[in-house]
Design an enzyme around this catalytic site. Sequence first.
Site, PDB file in Angstrom:
ATOM      1  CG  HIS A 108      -6.217   0.709  -4.354  1.00  0.00           C
ATOM      2  ND1 HIS A 108      -7.445   0.187  -3.996  1.00  0.00           N
ATOM      3  CD2 HIS A 108      -6.498   1.866  -5.021  1.00  0.00           C
ATOM      4  CE1 HIS A 108      -8.406   0.972  -4.447  1.00  0.00           C
ATOM      5  NE2 HIS A 108      -7.851   2.010  -5.059  1.00  0.00           N
ATOM      6  CD  GLU A 109      -4.041   4.882  -4.883  1.00  0.00           C
ATOM      7  OE1 GLU A 109      -4.206   5.406  -6.008  1.00  0.00           O
ATOM      8  OE2 GLU A 109      -4.960   4.763  -4.051  1.00  0.00           O
ATOM      9  CG  HIS A 112      -5.910   3.540  -9.813  1.00  0.00           C
ATOM     10  ND1 HIS A 112      -7.176   3.429 -10.355  1.00  0.00           N
ATOM     11  CD2 HIS A 112      -6.083   3.560  -8.464  1.00  0.00           C
ATOM     12  CE1 HIS A 112      -8.080   3.391  -9.383  1.00  0.00           C
ATOM     13  NE2 HIS A 112      -7.439   3.462  -8.221  1.00  0.00           N
TER      14      HIS A 112
END
Length: 207
Positions: A108-109, A112
Amino acid sequence: MRDFSQLCFDFTASPVWTPFQSVRDLEPVEPPESGEEAALEGRDDDLEALAREWLLALELPGGARLVTVTWNARLRSTAGYARYPKWEIELNPLLRDFEGQVERTLKHELAHLIAYHRSGRRRIEPHGREWRQACVDLGIAGEKAHHRLPLPRKAVERKLAYACPACRTVVHRVRKFRRPTACLHCCNRHAGGRYDGRFRLALVTGA
């Protein structure tokens, strides 16, 4: 020359020595904590290697060289945090209590970072289409913007309010912006996603 005539020695507090016949009579030393239990904070070599493997598979060798993954015990309700262009990822140690969430939050990170890298200097939504595409590339299609894990939450009052001079959109904040920040919607619509001072957010309450 030093004068030792005033020195006073007190042997009443000497340690008590317990005689033993063999080293087997000594109390066993507690074994050290395992690496997983002890690594509540600090960088995680295994997760960094995993992140590098994913980045190389997406043909992003520059990110693979820079990426770092760190456990941060100061994170409470936040599962993870990503910093670009430093390629830094921080994870909440409490993720270990939930099966499969360490790897998923790492992806998820990382998504980014990939989204910001691919967009260059163009402004993008944190969880917009660029981030969603990066999630697809990492194998977590349909990833939600916010986690639903039962992590401890601390209510924080957002006392500051900023408004866009054009569309009047209001943005609530805990802290003041450190640098000039413009309305993302207006910049995307009228300035091709680039910062435009015409849409700079102005502080309206909490000054």
